[in-house]
Design a protein around this motif. Structure first.
Motif, mmCIF file in Angstrom:
data_model
loop_
_atom_site.group_PDB
_atom_site.id
_atom_site.type_symbol
_atom_site.label_atom_id
_atom_site.label_comp_id
_atom_site.label_asym_id
_atom_site.label_seq_id
_atom_site.Cartn_x
_atom_site.Cartn_y
_atom_site.Cartn_z
ATOM 1 N N MET A 188 0.801 -1.180 0.048
ATOM 2 C CA MET A 188 -0.175 0.098 0.077
ATOM 3 C C MET A 188 0.940 1.357 -0.061
ATOM 4 S SD MET A 188 -3.122 1.197 2.570
ATOM 5 C CE MET A 188 -4.268 -0.270 2.295
ATOM 6 N N VAL A 226 -2.098 4.996 2.200
ATOM 7 C CA VAL A 226 -2.138 4.777 3.613
ATOM 8 C C VAL A 226 -2.723 6.104 4.197
ATOM 9 C CG1 VAL A 226 -0.435 5.003 5.680
ATOM 10 C CG2 VAL A 226 -0.193 2.974 3.812
ATOM 11 N N THR A 262 -6.581 6.519 3.922
ATOM 12 C CA THR A 262 -7.263 5.292 4.654
ATOM 13 C C THR A 262 -7.012 5.537 5.982
ATOM 14 O OG1 THR A 262 -6.204 3.331 3.501
ATOM 15 C CG2 THR A 262 -7.160 2.811 5.560
ATOM 16 N N PHE A 296 -1.535 -2.726 6.318
ATOM 17 C CA PHE A 296 -0.619 -1.553 6.055
ATOM 18 C C PHE A 296 0.597 -2.212 5.629
ATOM 19 C CE2 PHE A 296 -4.076 0.537 8.184
ATOM 20 C CZ PHE A 296 -4.203 1.469 7.186
ATOM 21 N N VAL A 317 3.038 -2.671 7.940
ATOM 22 C CA VAL A 317 3.827 -1.499 9.216
ATOM 23 C C VAL A 317 5.285 -1.661 9.148
ATOM 24 C CG1 VAL A 317 3.771 -0.733 11.402
ATOM 25 C CG2 VAL A 317 1.684 -1.387 10.532
ATOM 26 N N LEU A 342 6.555 0.058 6.063
ATOM 27 C CA LEU A 342 6.077 1.421 6.236
ATOM 28 C C LEU A 342 6.988 2.184 7.166
ATOM 29 C CD1 LEU A 342 3.750 2.642 4.480
ATOM 30 C CD2 LEU A 342 2.580 2.560 6.714
ATOM 31 N N THR A 389 -9.450 0.250 -2.278
ATOM 32 C CA THR A 389 -8.896 1.207 -1.474
ATOM 33 C C THR A 389 -9.794 2.415 -0.948
ATOM 34 O OG1 THR A 389 -6.885 1.204 -2.797
ATOM 35 C CG2 THR A 389 -6.924 2.779 -1.537
ATOM 36 N N SER A 429 -10.991 0.945 2.499
ATOM 37 C CA SER A 429 -9.883 0.362 3.344
ATOM 38 C C SER A 429 -10.005 1.347 4.672
ATOM 39 C CB SER A 429 -8.547 0.714 2.943
ATOM 40 O OG SER A 429 -8.304 2.064 2.436
ATOM 41 N N LEU A 476 -10.999 -0.420 8.317
ATOM 42 C CA LEU A 476 -10.239 -0.016 9.383
ATOM 43 C C LEU A 476 -10.818 0.436 10.614
ATOM 44 C CD1 LEU A 476 -7.196 -0.386 10.383
ATOM 45 C CD2 LEU A 476 -7.040 2.042 9.734
#
Length: 592
Positions: A1, A6, A9, A152, A154, A157, A331, A334, A338
């Protein structure tokens, strides 16, 4: 993503969660200033709010991740934990709830202190607290963290390790959830739960639809045919001896495990204790039973779809559902997903914190430390204790990374330490008058030691295992412990028999459709099992077997006859039974 995705989202998630928080604030403004408002939503919850809150308290990321992981790895047998809960739900609605509301109890340990003594009250609070801190809260936070991690990525990221990512997400999610629970009280939790529950149902139904379309290369019908005709054994809910839930366990320990959860587990029954009347409470409890029947569709079928899309190659079965969401959800949705996922995590986490804090304030602090505590002091101490429990659970949650089996099975095994002794003590307390407090205390200590020995201890200490499913062990220990309590009650009975006194704060007339709704609910349970069996979708050579429709017809006919009897005969008998009980309570109160 990508980074822009991100950001989108996160922003859309914050917008949706902000709406929920704002609506909850409007609905609860000025209503948590006293202990009844804070702990029991002012005894003003209606059926739909109770059902919505029960649904989301019960359905969390733990189920989304754990149940889908179980069906991905094996088959549909774990649906028993959800679908057969209908039996316990009806006992709660028709038998236990009138007793709880008739005595105006705020917590289950409060009832146990009036039935037994303060010692039993403390024993059960300790059992609940250990269960919440070491099992239930950590599993809720950890499963939510898993789903967010997969959505995600993470570690990539933020440039940190997988383990560090789990710790970070658990702390961030936990802190936000704790603020909700500690400063809002029960009604804020119930209102936000209901809105998030609607979101969960939307997402829950959307994922299998998108999964079927992906599996059928653009055709939902073709995708459905694929899972019915290819590897149909994945759709079998009739468990064999090598499954984690053998079919026989539904009629043994499963009954008591579900009865504990729906009839005595503080963080669940606290919703129903806040009902504005018995009728609304019964509606809320029974409605939640229908939601449970939808669970195979949106909390297990996606796991089967994931098996067909990805094969059985995941390092952990618990990654199946998050992978499906990451790959299939557009997307632009998302952020909504979440928000709903976090709502589900917050809901269970909030409910656990709220009920743990309630029990500490009302069952430990007030009776033992400050009998004259004001409402303001009780609310303040519950908030302090809520913060402490939250901090401990944040440290325990990441340790679940070490669980070698799936999350779901691990949680069920550990719950066995506290569910059976509590349901035993409650049922014996309700159905007997002379069993003393000593019996309850003996059973708690006996159970914790014996359960450990039967499930793990023989292997840890002596190198051999007892080849018996832990759910059967639930049932064996339940009956042994009832026997122990009755034996002690026979040898050392109470000098004066226990008298249950009326203290109702709400209207106790039953809901006139409660028995009819029960018949419909239990019929749908049987039908669900026929669908997910070798007679139904798990049939090897066609979509369903030749016996499927005749059996469904017989079940429907029996249901119609029982529905008629419920309205014409049983309703009146049930109302008379409750009226008779109320008269006994009034007489008990006068004689006291």
């Amino acid at each position: 993503m990508g980074m822009s995705n991100v950001l989108f989202t996160l922003l859309s998630c914050m917008f949706f969660m902000g709406l929920v928080a704002w609506f909850s604030y409007l609905k609860t403004r000025g209503e948590v200033n006293d202990s009844t408002g804070y702990f029991l939503a002012g005894r003003g919850l209606t059926g739909m709010f109770i059902a919505g809150s029960l649904l989301l308290t019960n359905l969390s990321a733990e189920q989304l991740v754990g149940l889908n992981g179980a069906s991905y790895g094996k088959n549909m047998t774990n649906m028993a934990w959800e679908v057969t809960a209908a039996f316990a739900i009806t006992i709660m609605a028709l038998y236990l709830l009138p007793k709880y509301l008739g005595g105006a109890f705020t917590t289950l340990p409060e009832f146990l202190s009036t039935r037994y003594d303060e010692g039993v009250r403390r024993y059960t609070v300790i059992l609940f607290m250990l269960g919440y801190i070491l099992v239930t809260i950590p599993s809720t936070l950890y499963s939510g963290a898993l789903a967010i991690l997969k959505l995600f990525d993470v570690p990539e990221l933020l440039g940190i390790s997988y383990g560090q990512s789990v710790w970070l997400i658990i702390w961030v999610v936990g802190i936000i959830g704790a603020i909700y629970a500690i400063f809002g009280g029960l009604k804020a939790v119930a209102v936000s739960d209901t809105i998030n529950g609607i979101g969960l149902l939307v997402i829950g139904m959307l994922i299998p639809i998108l999964g079927f379309i992906a599996l059928g290369n653009g055709s939902m019908v073709e995708g459905m045919k694929t899972i019915a005709l290819t590897h149909p054994e994945k759709l079998n809910a009739i468990g064999g001896s090598d499954d984690s839930v053998p079919f026989g366990t539904i009629f043994t320990g499963m009954i008591f495990a579900n009865l504990f959860y729906w009839g005595t587990n503080q963080y669940v029954i606290q919703r129903t204790l806040g009902a504005k009347s018995l009728s609304e409470g019964q509606k809320g409890v029974l409605y939640s039973g229908f939601f449970k029947l939808a669970i195979p569709l949106f909390m297990m079928i996606p796991g089967v779809i994931a098996f067909h899309l990805y094969g059985g190659n995941f390092e952990s079965v618990d990654l199946a559902y998050p992978a499906l969401v990451a790959d299939l959800l557009p997307t632009y949705m998302s952020g909504f997903f979440l928000a709903v996922l976090l709502g589900a995590v917050f809901s269970s986490f909030n409910s656990l914190l709220n009920s743990a804090a309630t029990m500490f304030a009302l069952d430990i602090y007030k009776p033992t430390m400050n009998p004259n505590a004001t409402d303001a002091q009780l609310i303040k101490i519950s908030k302090i204790f809520g913060v402490l429990i939250a901090l401990v659970s944040f440290c325990v949650s990441p340790l679940l990374m070490e669980a070698s089996t799936g999350l779901w099975d691990l949680i069920r095994r550990f719950t066995g330490f506290f569910n059976i002794p509590i349901i035993t003590i409650v049922m014996v307390g309700l159905l007997s008058k002379r069993v003393p407090a000593l019996a309850a205390k003996v059973v708690v200590i006996f159970h914790v030691i014996t359960y450990y020995m039967l499930v793990w201890g023989t292997n840890h200490l002596f190198g051999f295992t007892i080849d018996l499913n832990f759910i059967h062990i639930y049932a064996i220990l339940f009956f042994v412990e009832v026997g122990i309590m009755l034996l002690i009650g026979n040898v050392k009975p109470l000098k004066t028999p226990y008298v249950y006194k009326k203290n109702a704060q709400v209207e106790l007339a039953p809901w006139k459709y409660s028995l009819l709704t029960t018949v419909i609910l239990l019929t749908l349970v049987v039908m669900t099992y026929v669908v997910f069996s070798p007679i139904g979708l798990a049939y090897e050579t066609a979509i369903v077997s030749p016996y499927f429709w005749p059996i469904m017809g017989v079940v429907l006919l029996v249901s119609i006859i029982m529905s008629y009897l419920s309205m014409k005969v049983w309703n009146k008998k049930y109302e008379n039974y409750l009226d008779k009980k109320q008269e006994e309570l009034i007489n008990n109160k006068k004689s006291a």
